[in-house]
Scaffold this active site. Structure first.
Site, short mmCIF file in Angstrom:
data_model
loop_
_atom_site.label_atom_id
_atom_site.label_comp_id
_atom_site.label_asym_id
_atom_site.label_seq_id
_atom_site.Cartn_x
_atom_site.Cartn_y
_atom_site.Cartn_z
N VAL A 183 0.81 -1.22 0.00
CA VAL A 183 0.00 0.00 0.00
C VAL A 183 0.84 1.27 0.00
O VAL A 183 0.28 2.37 0.00
CB VAL A 183 -1.00 0.02 1.18
CG1 VAL A 183 -2.03 -1.09 1.02
CG2 VAL A 183 -0.31 -0.08 2.52
N GLU A 184 2.16 1.12 0.00
CA GLU A 184 3.05 2.26 -0.22
C GLU A 184 4.32 1.76 -0.87
O GLU A 184 4.96 0.85 -0.36
CB GLU A 184 3.42 2.99 1.08
CG GLU A 184 2.30 3.76 1.72
CD GLU A 184 2.78 4.60 2.91
OE1 GLU A 184 3.96 5.03 2.90
OE2 GLU A 184 1.99 4.81 3.83
N ASN A 185 4.68 2.37 -1.99
CA ASN A 185 5.95 2.14 -2.66
C ASN A 185 6.10 3.28 -3.65
O ASN A 185 5.20 3.51 -4.46
CB ASN A 185 5.96 0.78 -3.38
CG ASN A 185 7.22 0.55 -4.19
OD1 ASN A 185 7.16 0.32 -5.40
ND2 ASN A 185 8.37 0.62 -3.55
#
Length: 479
Positions: free
Chosen positions: A376-378
């Site tokens: 969900v974050e990159n």
């Protein structure tokens, strides 16, 4: 033939405190983030007692999504997003945090956001707490030091679960709940938990006392959510920066094994429903009083999560006989024996670029927990420049995302990892969490705003916008 499930959740990720703005609109109260000034690369943000007239607080305006959400969601729809991972600002619902009745105007705002997303067939994926604790709970109660704050969080969770139970399927409790394990940086205990340390306190003992209350709060929220709608899918969210041993020296291997407990403590409890042996032994040896209450065992057991969401940006390395000051390392996770990895490159901000590390992370997390995973974050933070024709050629960002998506597909296709989706961080330019800057940009959509808060806020599609649109259309077949 595509290697990813046809329902794979391609999307984008944001946080209310970094992009919404409207900090004093719609009945919103002050959050712990609203008293954080602007910083810069290499300079920490200041946390002020209250809002000071001569200081600049970049999160107050963000990118003015609060007043421009229809325009932005239309762009997300044009990009082809299948989901949007964002947060509900706690202070829009309970401005001080300890009220008995919610703020209807805040609830209606998120009704509007969710309805607009659904209009474009974009699935809302909502985080309950993303560094947005009410300032009142931090200042008057001591944040999650205080068990009362658990009750206030559960009331908030129950309120939004009930309000959006027919519109939202995917939820997360606390964002990057484990990044406060870095006790060398007081910003994390503040943003995660509304906690400040006294000079004579042991940061580690305080951390674990606070952690216990947050783990109880998360478990109670999961149980309440499933009671309200059994079809809810509720996960946790952790920061994962894998820690490699510097060499095959057994001492380096063991150093990395011990250091990685900083990454695993929270998910070990949230997934398994009980404390791991290494934590209990450490409490015993150090004489830590974690303020356990009767019934806590059952609460943790009954409130385990159904998937693991995580952020991945970089990896780090430890060497058993290295001693460096934390300040000497750009990215060290608070580890005094962290060293640079000679085999990988770094970004403009000194962050290690390691796509293989994402495949490694997916394998480690899936093999340890056997739960579906969700990236969900990159993302890739860098500066952007307009070309003469008015376009932004952010090829470096495209290259970064491409290699990390390739690594993710390998983990699914070759390693058997169950991966739910992928949402690049800062799908539109937002205020940086760590520094409060705007020039450190992650977005696939440019926002005309600078570090001093100047600019028209005009939105411009970067080249990565069109590239990611095609990635989604082909379900990752064309990168």
């Amino acid at each position: 033939m595509t290697k990813l499930d046809k329902n794979f959740l391609w999307g984008g990720a944001l946080a209310a405190n970094q992009f919404e703005g409207g900090y004093d609109q719609g009945g919103k109260g002050l959050s712990v983030h609203d008293v954080m000034t602007a910083g810069e690369h290499g300079k920490a943000r200041e946390i002020t007692e209250t809002i000071e007239d001569d200081k600049f607080y970049p999160n107050h305006d963000g990118i003015d999504f609060y007043n421009r959400y229809k325009e932005d969601i239309a762009l997300f729809g044009e990009m082809g997003l299948k989901c949007l991972r964002t947060s509900i600002a706690w202070t829009r619902i309970f401005p001080n945090g300890d009220e008995t009745e919610p703020n209807e105007e805040g609830l209606q705002f998120y009704d509007n956001i969710i309805d607009e997303l659904l209009k474009y067939n974009i699935e809302p994926v909502l985080t309950l707490s993303h560094f947005e604790m009410p300032l009142h709970l931090a200042r008057e109660y001591g944040g999650f030091r205080n068990r009362k704050v658990v009750d206030y969080f559960v009331r908030f969770a129950e309120t939004v679960f009930n309000r959006y139970k027919d519109k939202v399927k995917y939820w997360m409790t606390f964002n990057e709940i484990n990044n406060q394990m870095d006790t060398s940086n007081p910003i994390f205990l503040w943003t995660n938990s509304g906690v400040t340390l006294a000079e004579d306190e042991d940061p580690e003992e305080v951390l674990y006392q606070v952690a216990h209350n947050e783990l109880i709060a998360s478990a109670l929220a999961v149980s309440k959510g499933k009671e309200i709608n059994s079809d809810f899918i509720i996960g946790n969210m952790i920061s994962h920066v894998p820690i490699y041993p510097y060499s095959c020296n057994p001492n380096d291997i063991m150093e990395a094994e011990i250091a990685n407990r900083l990454r695993f403590f929270f998910p070990d409890v949230q997934v398994r429903g009980y404390y791991p042996g290494y934590a209990l032994k450490m409490f015993e040896k150090n004489g830590y009083d974690i303020k356990w209450q009767e019934g806590d065992d059952e609460i943790l057991k009954n409130g385990t999560v159904e998937y693991i969401a995580f952020s991945y940006y970089m990896s780090t390395v430890v060497k058993h006989d290295e001693v460096t000051s934390v300040e000497d390392n750009v990215v060290n996770g608070g580890l005094p024996n962290s060293v640079k990895n000679p085999y990988i490159k770094e970004s403009q901000w000194g962050w290690a670029i390691d796509p293989v590390g994402l495949r490694y992370t997916l394998n480690v997390l899936y093999n340890r927990y056997q739960l579906p995973l969700f990236i969900v974050e990159n993302g890739f933070g860098t500066t952007d420049e307009f070309k003469e024709d008015g376009t932004i050629d952010d090829q470096e960002r495209i290259d970064y995302l491409r290699e990390h998506i390739k690594a993710s597909i390998q983990a699914v296709d070759e390693d058997g990892v169950d991966l739910m989706g992928y949402t690049p961080w800062g799908i539109i330019d937002i205020v940086s969490f760590t520094t409060g800057e705007m020039k450190k940009r992650y977005g696939l959509i440019h926002v005309d705003r600078d570090n001093e808060g100047n600019g028209t806020l005009k939105r411009t599609k970067k080249n990565s916008f069109y590239w990611f649109n095609n990635v989604i259309k082909t379900n990752g077949e064309e990168l």
